[in-house]
Design a protein around this motif. Structure first.
Motif, PDB file in Angstrom:
ATOM      1  N   CYS A 147       1.002  -1.102  -0.060  1.00  0.00           N
ATOM      2  CA  CYS A 147       0.072   0.079   0.030  1.00  0.00           C
ATOM      3  C   CYS A 147       0.957   1.047   0.042  1.00  0.00           C
ATOM      4  O   CYS A 147       1.613   1.720   0.980  1.00  0.00           O
TER       5      CYS A 147
ATOM      6  N   CYS B 277      -6.632   6.448   1.755  1.00  0.00           N
ATOM      7  CA  CYS B 277      -6.664   5.483   0.579  1.00  0.00           C
ATOM      8  C   CYS B 277      -6.735   6.256  -0.645  1.00  0.00           C
ATOM      9  O   CYS B 277      -7.700   7.191  -0.731  1.00  0.00           O
TER      10      CYS B 277
ATOM     11  N   CYS C 235      -5.457   3.071  -5.569  1.00  0.00           N
ATOM     12  CA  CYS C 235      -4.773   2.536  -6.722  1.00  0.00           C
ATOM     13  C   CYS C 235      -4.898   1.142  -6.799  1.00  0.00           C
ATOM     14  O   CYS C 235      -4.700   0.777  -7.798  1.00  0.00           O
ATOM     15  N   GLU C 236      -5.725   0.408  -6.138  1.00  0.00           N
ATOM     16  CA  GLU C 236      -6.271  -0.972  -6.163  1.00  0.00           C
ATOM     17  C   GLU C 236      -5.117  -2.038  -6.174  1.00  0.00           C
ATOM     18  O   GLU C 236      -5.239  -3.078  -6.512  1.00  0.00           O
TER      19      GLU C 236
ATOM     20  N   CYS D 117      -3.809  -3.431  -3.561  1.00  0.00           N
ATOM     21  CA  CYS D 117      -4.237  -4.333  -2.551  1.00  0.00           C
ATOM     22  C   CYS D 117      -5.161  -5.279  -2.977  1.00  0.00           C
ATOM     23  O   CYS D 117      -5.202  -6.652  -2.570  1.00  0.00           O
TER      24      CYS D 117
HETATM   25  S1  SF4 Z   1      -6.365   0.950  -2.947  1.00  0.00           S
HETATM   26 FE1  SF4 Z   1      -5.324  -0.549  -1.580  1.00  0.00          FE
HETATM   27  S2  SF4 Z   1      -3.189  -0.267  -1.787  1.00  0.00           S
HETATM   28 FE2  SF4 Z   1      -4.157   1.385  -2.681  1.00  0.00          FE
HETATM   29  S3  SF4 Z   1      -3.928   3.047  -1.252  1.00  0.00           S
HETATM   30 FE3  SF4 Z   1      -6.194   2.262  -0.950  1.00  0.00          FE
HETATM   31  S4  SF4 Z   1      -5.700   0.726   0.451  1.00  0.00           S
HETATM   32 FE4  SF4 Z   1      -3.626   1.184  -0.232  1.00  0.00          FE
END
Ligand code: SF4
Ligand code: SF4
Length: 140
Positions: free
Chosen positions: A96, A117, A120-121, A123
């Protein structure tokens, strides 16, 4: 009153070439933070933006975008941590980039701070348990 809102915009090929960001800043006096921008092979676009500014400017901008043919969705809860599915493997906390997912010490348990958050996906792809989910709400 000042508004700060993350939104996702989907737009048709006819709108892709338009200077959307420029108009949001110049005509509606908004601050624009681009979180993601994508154009697929069919030339349809998806923009994830954080907009901040006066409530009147924000509302007028959303009205204008809808009239231009953009579909507007609220990003507020797009990334959702399904705690019941989570196996606490920690993979997401490493990947992340914004610190929204992290490890609580000394317990070494995962926690999710939605406000950090940036959608960005990463995770979603990293999680072996599929405990990270997307949820896009209509702006209403
Ligand atoms: S989408 Fe997931 S990896 Fe990206 S910033 Fe949010 S929690 Fe973090
Ligand atoms: S990657 Fe998935 S299973 Fe592992 S800690 Fe993160 S949310 Fe939980």
């Amino acid at each position: 009153m000042v508004i700060k809102q993350k939104l996702v915009f989907r737009f048709p090929p006819a709108v892709v070439e338009q200077p959307i960001i420029y108009r949001l800043v110049k005509d509606f006096d908004l601050m624009v933070n681009i979180l993601r921008a994508e154009i697929n092979p069919k030339k349809e676009g998806r923009l994830m933006l954080e907009l901040s500014g006066s409530e009147s400017g924000y509302r007028a901008a959303i009205d204008w975008l809808c009239k231009e043919g953009l579909q507007v969705m609220n990003l507020k809860q797009q990334i959702f941590w399904n705690e019941e599915r989570c196996t606490q493997c920690g993979a997401c906390s490493v990947i992340c980039p914004s610190g929204a997912l992290g490890l609580k010490r000394p317990e070494m348990t995962v926690h999710f701070e939605e406000d950090k958050c940036i959608v960005c996906e990463l995770c979603l792809r990293a999680c072996p348990a599929r405990a990270m989910e997307t949820l896009i709400e209509d702006n209403g």
